[in-house]
Design an enzyme around this catalytic site. Structure first.
Site, short mmCIF file in Angstrom:
data_model
loop_
_atom_site.label_atom_id
_atom_site.label_comp_id
_atom_site.label_asym_id
_atom_site.label_seq_id
_atom_site.Cartn_x
_atom_site.Cartn_y
_atom_site.Cartn_z
N SER A 28 -59.37 101.12 -108.86
CA SER A 28 -60.39 102.10 -109.93
C SER A 28 -60.28 103.49 -109.51
O SER A 28 -58.88 104.48 -109.24
CB SER A 28 -61.07 102.00 -110.05
OG SER A 28 -62.66 102.45 -109.76
N HIS B 175 -66.26 101.28 -116.13
CA HIS B 175 -65.29 100.56 -116.67
C HIS B 175 -65.69 99.72 -118.13
O HIS B 175 -65.49 98.23 -118.60
CB HIS B 175 -64.51 99.76 -115.47
CG HIS B 175 -64.22 100.54 -114.51
ND1 HIS B 175 -62.64 101.50 -114.99
CD2 HIS B 175 -64.54 100.35 -113.25
CE1 HIS B 175 -62.64 101.64 -113.49
NE2 HIS B 175 -63.10 101.55 -112.57
#
Length: 298
Positions: free
Chosen positions: A85, A188
């Site tokens: 991430s 996300h």
């Protein structure tokens, strides 16, 4: 073959930077990067409380700065790089796609945009540990949740509204354990869509380089050859799932035998111990871990 990995949001803990400031040059580096990030990285990593560093706008530049500072102290020359991430921004800098300053400026924009998006609705994330993958994915789909992080080693992170997460808690998948995560929103997932355009505009101002080291992408675990393609993926990943399972699969295909996780380490090496059997790992948590990491580099 050595892979250097950078952790994502949630890895930070109060005071984790404190012992690193005793190392030559680290405080000066973090002070300079604070001007770029627009926050006091040293204060955030030493005296700030858990709630303060949970703030997305603070956590993201703090994590990237910590990873970059520890990589500089370590002096590693990895064969492969991969970040989870927000950790992808640190590895993009280590691969030469971005300068550290560009990475911190861009990730600060990302953090602010995602914090703004998270404030529009009550959302969150829950780690689902264990259970059959098909059963877990079916349960998430039933409750309208997104598998925001498919981490491998029996771990999937669900993202969605607090109501959806509560429904999952009330009806969990068989043989699975649920752990709510200390994050400010459903990262996300589609809930982060408003942040994508803001980050895209900021990214368009940067002329990236091409990776100088094999650099894996969260989108599908593939190695990315061009800086422009990586920048597109960095923007898109804000509202798309992280496929860390695919990154680990690529590491196995490449023949990775050693892994060092940058500060604040522990999460990704934990996944590797279950998902990459036989790979030697070291997680950088304090400067005391540097000797073991350097030994692994030999």
């Amino acid at each position: 073959m050595l892979v250097l990995v950078a952790p994502g949001q949630g890895a930070q803990t109060p005071g984790f930077l404190t012992p690193w400031l005793e190392l030559p040059g680290v405080a000066d580096r973090l002070a300079a990067w604070s001007d770029v990030a627009g926050i006091d990285l040293i204060a955030c990593g030493t005296v700030a409380g858990a709630d303060e560093i949970r703030d997305t706008a603070i956590a993201q530049p703090l994590l990237v700065a910590a990873a970059l500072a520890s990589a500089e102290v370590l002096g590693a020359a990895p064969d492969v790089l991969a970040g989870h991430s927000v950790g992808e921004f640190a590895t993009a800098a280590l691969a030469g796609v971005l300068t550290p300053e560009q990475a911190l400026a861009l990730v600060s924009e990302r953090g602010q945009a995602m914090a703004k998006a998270a404030a529009t609705a009550a959302t969150g994330m829950t780690a689902v540990l264990g259970g059959a993958e098909d059963d877990v994915l079916a349960a998430l789909d039933k409750h309208g949740l997104t598998p925001a992080n498919i981490n491998g080693a029996g771990q999937i992170v669900a993202g969605g509204t607090v109501e959806q997460l509560a429904a999952l808690k009330a009806e969990p998948p068989a043989r699975a354990r649920l752990i709510p995560l200390s994050v400010a929103g459903a990262f996300h997932t589609v809930h982060m869509a408003p942040a994508v355009e803001q980050l895209r505009e900021a990214a368009a101002q940067i002329e990236p380089g091409d990776p100088e080291v094999t650099l894996l992408s969260n989108a599908d675990g593939a190695a990315v050859a061009g800086g422009g393609e990586l920048m597109r993926r960095l923007v898109d990943q804000v509202s798309n799932p992280v496929r860390w399972d695919a990154c680990m699969a690529t590491m196995a295909e490449l023949g990775v035998t050693r892994m060092i996780e940058l500060l604040p380490g522990g999460t990704l090496t934990g996944l590797a111990r279950r998902g990459l059997r036989g790979v030697e790992t070291v997680a950088l948590k304090t400067p005391d871990d540097l000797d073991a990491a350097r030994e692994l580099m030999k």
